[in-house]
Motif scaffolding. Structure first.
Motif, PDB file in Angstrom:
ATOM      1  N   THR A  88       0.836  -1.198   0.000  1.00 26.60           N
ATOM      2  CA  THR A  88       0.000   0.000   0.000  1.00 26.60           C
ATOM      3  C   THR A  88       0.875   1.254   0.000  1.00 26.60           C
ATOM      4  N   SER A  89       0.235   2.399  -0.134  1.00 28.02           N
ATOM      5  CA  SER A  89       0.964   3.666  -0.136  1.00 28.02           C
ATOM      6  C   SER A  89       1.648   3.889   1.204  1.00 28.02           C
ATOM      7  N   ALA A  90       2.731   4.645   1.179  1.00 30.82           N
ATOM      8  CA  ALA A  90       3.513   4.897   2.393  1.00 30.82           C
ATOM      9  C   ALA A  90       2.615   5.413   3.513  1.00 30.82           C
ATOM     10  N   GLY A  91       2.726   4.798   4.664  1.00 30.37           N
ATOM     11  CA  GLY A  91       1.934   5.187   5.832  1.00 30.37           C
ATOM     12  C   GLY A  91       0.715   4.314   6.035  1.00 30.37           C
ATOM     13  N   PHE A 109       6.533  -5.451   4.636  1.00 30.78           N
ATOM     14  CA  PHE A 109       6.250  -4.099   4.162  1.00 30.78           C
ATOM     15  C   PHE A 109       7.290  -3.673   3.124  1.00 30.78           C
ATOM     16  N   GLN A 110       6.901  -2.714   2.284  1.00 26.21           N
ATOM     17  CA  GLN A 110       7.777  -2.268   1.204  1.00 26.21           C
ATOM     18  C   GLN A 110       8.624  -1.067   1.625  1.00 26.21           C
ATOM     19  N   GLY A 112       8.690   2.021   1.074  1.00 25.93           N
ATOM     20  CA  GLY A 112       8.129   3.327   1.396  1.00 25.93           C
ATOM     21  C   GLY A 112       7.758   3.508   2.850  1.00 25.93           C
ATOM     22  N   GLU A 113       7.615   2.410   3.591  1.00 31.26           N
ATOM     23  CA  GLU A 113       7.277   2.510   5.014  1.00 31.26           C
ATOM     24  C   GLU A 113       8.521   2.858   5.838  1.00 31.26           C
ATOM     25  N   LYS A 114       8.305   3.421   7.014  1.00 29.89           N
ATOM     26  CA  LYS A 114       9.421   3.723   7.903  1.00 29.89           C
ATOM     27  C   LYS A 114       9.995   2.422   8.471  1.00 29.89           C
ATOM     28  N   ASN A 115      11.286   2.447   8.744  1.00 29.18           N
ATOM     29  CA  ASN A 115      11.947   1.247   9.260  1.00 29.18           C
ATOM     30  C   ASN A 115      11.322   0.747  10.559  1.00 29.18           C
ATOM     31  N   LYS A 138      10.640  -5.508   6.704  1.00 28.41           N
ATOM     32  CA  LYS A 138      10.510  -4.402   5.761  1.00 28.41           C
ATOM     33  C   LYS A 138      11.583  -4.541   4.690  1.00 28.41           C
ATOM     34  N   SER A 141      14.173  -0.275  -0.661  1.00 27.32           N
ATOM     35  CA  SER A 141      13.609   0.319  -1.874  1.00 27.32           C
ATOM     36  C   SER A 141      14.187  -0.371  -3.102  1.00 27.32           C
TER      37      SER A 141
END
Length: 342
Positions: A88-91, A109-110, A112-115, A138, A141
């Motif tokens: 999904t989109s970041a966040g 998670f991809q 774009g998410e925070k570590n 995670k 990128s």
């Protein structure tokens, strides 16, 4: 058989779903999205090969009006799987994590998410062992994934002390309009996050980098200057890369003049969407500079992270607790390294 779900059926999510479907020891239970996007509409036109779940309660009428069958909600999908791939989109992934935790499910998670969303910042080749049996992983990128592949390849052969990188970054994915129509290059403040992320995964390597945005859509180019613990020449460097099933060595004389050549070649091979899972190293770009070795790689940003996501499933669910076995299974099912046998 490990049961997998995908949240977010966009650029990465579509490819994650296809990647899971190719794994003979995994079952894709379904994909989830919030609305009848073009990707979802295409899924319907293809005969709904994957079950679709509604990721946003209240949007049921949108799917119904588009004539798209829905198999349930995201929360219902989560309950049916062993592990979720969140694209999904970041966040949004951080919010979805609450659902995964509620049902004690694993998730990946991809970039774009925070570590902080995960237990481990993961790369299949560089730190597979750290992801074994963890609940939340995670991924790095697209640029960092490809960069680590190349640096890790050399590091395992001769050791790498430091790298300096220059990233020529595509400005948007094909079909994206939100970046606008541009005719300019834009420089970001150094060091780039890719260099910092590499050091998180490979803390023994000193890395720094510069990033330049370019008005193109098909792939990134990264120039790498690596200081190795043992001096290596061009022939040795190429021999190391040529053994790696996720690195393709190409040359200008073959017609690979740039990123567009690689994209076109992938389409000519019949790869879905023109995707390439592997990075490419230009043979012509490998140069000895004193004790350093310099080379240039291509990063196919839409698909490059798919193999490492499959590795992450294998590690997190302990399908294979040995890295060599885990990445080999992923490579086999995705058809990676076929060119090495030609």
């Amino acid at each position: 058989m490990i049961k997998v779900g995908v949240a977010g059926y966009g650029v990465i999510g579509q490819r994650l779903a296809d990647g899971v479907a190719l794994q003979k020891d995994m079952e894709l239970v379904g994909v989830a999205d919030v609305s009848p996007t073009l990707a979802v509409r295409a899924l319907k036109e293809k005969g709904m090969p994957y079950n679709l779940y509604n990721a946003l309660p209240g949007n049921e009428t949108l799917f119904a009006e588009a004539g798209i069958p829905v198999s349930g909600t995201l929360e219902e999908l989560v309950q049916k799987v062993d592990i979720m791939l969140d694209a999904t989109s970041a966040g949004v992934g951080a919010k979805n994590k609450e659902i995964y935790a509620k049902y004690n499910k694993k998730a990946i998670f991809q970039g774009g998410e925070k570590n902080s969303v995960a237990d481990v910042f993961f790369h299949g080749y560089a730190n597979y062992e750290k992801g074994i049996d963890k609940q939340f992983l995670k991924l790095t990128s697209c640029n960092t994934t490809g960069l680590i592949r190349a640096v890790d390849c050399l590091d395992r052969e001769v050791g790498v002390e430091k790298v300096a990188i220059t990233i020529i970054r595509r400005v948007a994915d094909p079909g994206d309009y939100h970046r606008g129509l541009t005719n300019a290059l834009q420089v970001e403040k150094a060091p780039s996050h890719q260099a910092l992320d590499l050091m998180t995964i490979m803390p023994h390597v000193n890395a720094t980098g510069i990033l330049v945005h370019t008005p193109v859509t098909h792939g990134h180019i990264i120039s790498v200057v690596a200081t190795t613990k043992k001096k290596i020449n061009k022939a040795e460097t190429l021999s190391f890369f040529r053994k790696h099933p996720r690195i393709r060595v190409v040359s200008l004389s073959e017609g690979f003049l740039g990123n567009a050549s690689l994209f076109r070649y992938a389409r000519d091979l019949g790869n879905p969407r023109g995707d390439m899972y592997e990075i490419a190293v230009w043979e012509d770009s490998v140069v000895e500079s004193g004790n350093d070795i310099m080379f240039v790689i291509n990063i196919p940003q839409e698909a490059v992270v798919i193999p490492e996501n499959m590795d992450a499933i294998r590690a997190a669910t302990s399908m294979q607790t040995d890295k060599a076995a885990g990445v080999a299974a992923t490579n086999n099912y995705l058809g990676l390294g076929k060119w090495l046998k030609k």
